[in-house]
Design a protein around this motif. Structure first.
Motif, PDB file in Angstrom:
ATOM      1  N   UNK A   7     -85.373  19.100 -33.986  1.00 53.90           N
ATOM      2  CA  UNK A   7     -84.591  19.860 -33.012  1.00 53.90           C
ATOM      3  C   UNK A   7     -83.706  18.947 -32.173  1.00 53.90           C
ATOM      4  N   UNK A   8     -84.118  17.698 -32.017  1.00 48.74           N
ATOM      5  CA  UNK A   8     -83.322  16.733 -31.261  1.00 48.74           C
ATOM      6  C   UNK A   8     -83.713  15.334 -31.719  1.00 48.74           C
ATOM      7  N   UNK A   9     -82.723  14.471 -31.831  1.00 47.77           N
ATOM      8  CA  UNK A   9     -82.970  13.073 -32.205  1.00 47.77           C
ATOM      9  C   UNK A   9     -82.407  12.162 -31.137  1.00 47.77           C
ATOM     10  N   UNK A  10     -83.051  11.040 -30.976  1.00 49.75           N
ATOM     11  CA  UNK A  10     -82.567  10.015 -30.050  1.00 49.75           C
ATOM     12  C   UNK A  10     -82.516   8.703 -30.829  1.00 49.75           C
ATOM     13  N   UNK A  11     -81.381   8.041 -30.758  1.00 50.05           N
ATOM     14  CA  UNK A  11     -81.240   6.734 -31.396  1.00 50.05           C
ATOM     15  C   UNK A  11     -80.784   5.739 -30.349  1.00 50.05           C
ATOM     16  N   UNK A  58     -85.481  10.617 -21.934  1.00 49.03           N
ATOM     17  CA  UNK A  58     -84.535  11.532 -22.579  1.00 49.03           C
ATOM     18  C   UNK A  58     -85.295  12.709 -23.183  1.00 49.03           C
ATOM     19  N   UNK A  59     -86.413  12.420 -23.840  1.00 45.37           N
ATOM     20  CA  UNK A  59     -87.229  13.482 -24.442  1.00 45.37           C
ATOM     21  C   UNK A  59     -87.734  14.446 -23.374  1.00 45.37           C
ATOM     22  N   UNK A  60     -88.251  13.903 -22.289  1.00 44.57           N
ATOM     23  CA  UNK A  60     -88.760  14.745 -21.195  1.00 44.57           C
ATOM     24  C   UNK A  60     -87.658  15.696 -20.701  1.00 44.57           C
ATOM     25  N   UNK A  61     -86.467  15.161 -20.507  1.00 44.78           N
ATOM     26  CA  UNK A  61     -85.345  15.973 -20.026  1.00 44.78           C
ATOM     27  C   UNK A  61     -84.977  17.059 -21.037  1.00 44.78           C
ATOM     28  N   UNK A  62     -84.883  16.709 -22.320  1.00 46.52           N
ATOM     29  CA  UNK A  62     -84.528  17.675 -23.359  1.00 46.52           C
ATOM     30  C   UNK A  62     -85.568  18.787 -23.470  1.00 46.52           C
ATOM     31  N   UNK A 106     -74.845  -4.546 -26.082  1.00 44.01           N
ATOM     32  CA  UNK A 106     -75.244  -3.610 -25.046  1.00 44.01           C
ATOM     33  C   UNK A 106     -75.969  -2.418 -25.684  1.00 44.01           C
ATOM     34  N   UNK A 107     -77.081  -2.018 -25.118  1.00 48.19           N
ATOM     35  CA  UNK A 107     -77.871  -0.912 -25.652  1.00 48.19           C
ATOM     36  C   UNK A 107     -77.249   0.426 -25.273  1.00 48.19           C
ATOM     37  N   UNK A 108     -77.154   1.319 -26.277  1.00 50.57           N
ATOM     38  CA  UNK A 108     -76.605   2.657 -26.045  1.00 50.57           C
ATOM     39  C   UNK A 108     -77.481   3.677 -26.750  1.00 50.57           C
ATOM     40  N   UNK A 109     -77.715   4.801 -26.082  1.00 51.23           N
ATOM     41  CA  UNK A 109     -78.481   5.901 -26.653  1.00 51.23           C
ATOM     42  C   UNK A 109     -77.519   6.976 -27.149  1.00 51.23           C
ATOM     43  N   UNK A 110     -77.889   7.623 -28.263  1.00 53.15           N
ATOM     44  CA  UNK A 110     -77.101   8.738 -28.789  1.00 53.15           C
ATOM     45  C   UNK A 110     -78.047   9.684 -29.517  1.00 53.15           C
ATOM     46  N   UNK A 111     -77.495  10.779 -30.019  1.00 52.35           N
ATOM     47  CA  UNK A 111     -78.327  11.700 -30.798  1.00 52.35           C
ATOM     48  C   UNK A 111     -77.925  11.692 -32.273  1.00 52.35           C
ATOM     49  N   UNK A 112     -77.355  10.589 -32.735  1.00 49.25           N
ATOM     50  CA  UNK A 112     -76.964  10.436 -34.139  1.00 49.25           C
ATOM     51  C   UNK A 112     -77.847   9.398 -34.809  1.00 49.25           C
ATOM     52  N   UNK A 113     -78.401   9.771 -35.947  1.00 45.73           N
ATOM     53  CA  UNK A 113     -79.256   8.857 -36.699  1.00 45.73           C
ATOM     54  C   UNK A 113     -79.128   9.190 -38.177  1.00 45.73           C
ATOM     55  N   UNK A 114     -78.799   8.206 -38.977  1.00 50.45           N
ATOM     56  CA  UNK A 114     -78.687   8.441 -40.418  1.00 50.45           C
ATOM     57  C   UNK A 114     -80.039   8.238 -41.089  1.00 50.45           C
ATOM     58  N   UNK A 115     -80.171   8.810 -42.286  1.00 47.67           N
ATOM     59  CA  UNK A 115     -81.396   8.637 -43.069  1.00 47.67           C
ATOM     60  C   UNK A 115     -81.598   7.163 -43.400  1.00 47.67           C
ATOM     61  N   UNK A 116     -80.531   6.456 -43.686  1.00 46.67           N
ATOM     62  CA  UNK A 116     -80.623   5.028 -44.004  1.00 46.67           C
ATOM     63  C   UNK A 116     -81.165   4.248 -42.805  1.00 46.67           C
ATOM     64  N   UNK A 117     -80.668   4.538 -41.608  1.00 46.99           N
ATOM     65  CA  UNK A 117     -81.153   3.866 -40.396  1.00 46.99           C
ATOM     66  C   UNK A 117     -82.620   4.193 -40.146  1.00 46.99           C
TER      67      UNK A 117
END
Length: 135
Positions: free
Chosen positions: A38-42, A86-90, A1-12
């Motif tokens: 300022x904001x990340x989306x993963x 998500x970007x538009x909203x942020x 299942x696809x999930x969005x978050x604001x966590x992203x590692x350098x490795x990813x």
């Protein structure tokens, strides 16, 4: 299942760059770039990273959507549109009225996508287009 978050590692992030055939960078460079966002989306499929996007703003009047990447096998599934919404909203919540995305002028699919999302080309150079979105 696809999930969005604001966590992203350098490795990813480096893994995604590799899967979309972008120039490789080392994890330290990725970490520095991610830190400056300022904001990340993963987006993940279970625990597997399938895409990301970054947003940063000039602390004045304009925001930038950058590094929008989706693994090829996950493209055309609405993930890019999810990032965009998500970007538009942020950006709007941060008080900005517009944002810009820079696109390689040879990337026809990305250009068509951003134009379909309501963007307008504001600058056309040999290697890069700037597409603006007014909120």
């Amino acid at each position: 299942m696809l999930k969005y978050s604001n966590n992203l590692s350098a490795k990813e992030y480096c893994e995604l760059r590799s899967t979309v055939s972008w120039q490789p960078i080392i994890e330290e460079q990725a970490q520095s770039g991610l830190k400056g966002s300022d904001f990340m989306i993963a987006c993940r499929d279970d625990d597997n990273i399938v895409g990301c996007a970054r947003i940063f703003w000039d602390k004045g009047y304009i925001a930038y959507l950058a590094d929008v990447m989706v693994k090829p096998e996950y493209q055309k599934q609405g993930i890019g549109k999810g990032f965009f919404e998500i970007a538009r909203k942020q950006v709007k919540e941060a008080g900005y009225n517009e944002f810009i995305v820079a696109v390689n002028s040879q990337n026809v699919n990305a250009i068509q996508f951003y134009l379909a999302m309501g963007g307008k080309i504001v600058l056309s150079e040999e290697k890069q287009l700037k597409i603006e979105f007014v909120l």
